[in-house]
Scaffold this active site. Structure first.
Site, short mmCIF file in Angstrom:
data_model
loop_
_atom_site.label_atom_id
_atom_site.label_comp_id
_atom_site.label_asym_id
_atom_site.label_seq_id
_atom_site.Cartn_x
_atom_site.Cartn_y
_atom_site.Cartn_z
N GLY A 22 0.85 -1.19 0.00
CA GLY A 22 0.00 0.00 0.00
C GLY A 22 0.88 1.23 0.00
NE ARG A 25 -6.01 6.63 -1.44
CZ ARG A 25 -6.10 5.56 -2.21
NH1 ARG A 25 -6.18 4.35 -1.68
NH2 ARG A 25 -6.12 5.68 -3.52
N GLY A 26 -2.76 8.23 3.06
CA GLY A 26 -2.98 8.00 4.48
C GLY A 26 -1.72 7.75 5.29
CB ILE A 27 -1.20 5.64 8.31
CG1 ILE A 27 -2.22 6.33 9.22
CG2 ILE A 27 -0.01 5.15 9.12
CD1 ILE A 27 -2.90 5.40 10.22
N GLY A 28 0.26 5.11 5.55
CA GLY A 28 1.38 4.53 4.83
C GLY A 28 2.18 5.57 4.07
CE LYS A 47 -6.18 -4.43 -6.34
NZ LYS A 47 -7.41 -5.09 -5.83
CG ASP A 79 -3.70 -7.98 -5.03
OD1 ASP A 79 -3.46 -7.95 -3.80
OD2 ASP A 79 -4.83 -8.26 -5.49
CE1 TYR A 173 -9.62 -3.78 10.06
CE2 TYR A 173 -10.13 -3.09 12.30
CZ TYR A 173 -9.41 -2.92 11.13
OH TYR A 173 -8.48 -1.92 11.03
CE LYS A 177 -4.92 -3.91 11.15
NZ LYS A 177 -4.18 -3.37 9.96
#
Length: 289
Positions: A22, A25-28, A47, A79, A173, A177
């Protein structure tokens, strides 16, 4: 859960190579850009080749941000669930940069519907990305991590909070996790003699990302969230540490930063009462054993 923690000497990130699942965007992306500011090479396996109207950013815009921050970027469209994609990304990382020092398991899917309402395809997606993807990427990186003098596996996954509240809130979930965390703790033990650290990092509060905006409460949730920079700063602080001295932990971001001397978290945002993230109890309920 802690096997080894101590203050440790600092290893620079400059010239080191991180591969991340990944990260568009975001945290990554925040973690990738923070590492790039310190001169790291960043390989993204994601992806998002073309823009999604619901979400900002692609793997290509992320690579541009990484380069602008001072790092070197390699964008690999693929992927993390697919063995061939992962094998290709790792091979290209080693060919381009000569090795791998950090494996960051960031890719994740979230679906919080109750068990009787959760479609099996959403269950499968979470297990495949979080469990299969984390296993594929980490296992492919391990032969190269063992050659690094400061190798880290860092998974963005939570402490193993077995309180009934969290076990019952969204079991599918939770399984995905917690599975990431268990795998990472397993590698910390399995590869301790090889000096490969395995740690997990999770936000204390909600983080202002598109996923939180779209899935966890919209503008109200964003107002009670910190910025992704807090996770980025915590991740970089961990990666700087001697891998042999800090391994086998499930850290919250604030725990890492407090150990670095940070006492004021207000620059990371949030208005009024912050909302604790999934699997995180209020401070007075946490088990610090």
């Amino acid at each position: 859960m802690t096997t080894t923690t101590s203050t440790s000497s600092s290893f620079p990130l400059a010239g080191r190579t991180m591969i991340m699942s990944g990260g568009s965007r975001g945290i990554g992306l925040a973690i990738a850009v923070a590492a790039a500011r310190e001169g790291a090479n960043i390989v993204l396996l994601a992806k998002t080749d073309t823009p999604d109207p619901r979400l900002p950013g692609t793997i290509h815009t992320a690579a541009a941000e990484i380069e602008a921050a001072g790092g070197k970027a390699l964008a690999v469209v693929g992927d993390v669930r697919d063995e061939a994609s992962v094998t290709d990304a790792v091979a290209r990382a080693v060919e381009r940069f000569g090795g791998i020092d950090y494996c960051v398991n960031n890719a994740s899917a979230i679906a919080l519907a109750p068990t009787e309402e959760l479609p099996i395809k959403r269950f499968d997606l979470m297990q495949q990305i979080q469990l299969r993807g984390t296993y594929l990427l980490s296992s492919a990186c391990l032969p190269h991590l063992r050659r690094s003098d400061n190798a880290h596996i860092l998974s963005l996954s939570p402490p193993l909070n077995l309180a009934p509240e969290w076990l019952g809130a969204h079991p599918a979930y939770m399984l995905a996790k917690y599975g990431m965390s268990l795998l990472t703790l397993g590698w910390a033990a399995e590869y301790a003699e090889h000096g490969v650290a395995g740690n997990c990092l999770w936000p204390e509060t909600l983080i202002a990302t598109a996923a939180v905006q779209n899935l966890l409460g919209g503008d109200d949730a964003i107002a009670k969230a910190r910025t992704p920079q807090i996770m980025a700063d915590a991740a970089v602080a961990l990666l700087r540490k001697d891998a042999r001295s800090v391994t086998g932990n499930t850290f919250l971001d604030v725990e890492v930063l407090r150990a670095e001397g940070v006492t004021d978290f207000s620059p990371y945002g949030g208005e009024g009462d912050l909302e604790y993230d999934i699997f995180v109890d209020p401070p007075h309920q946490r088990d610090h054993a």
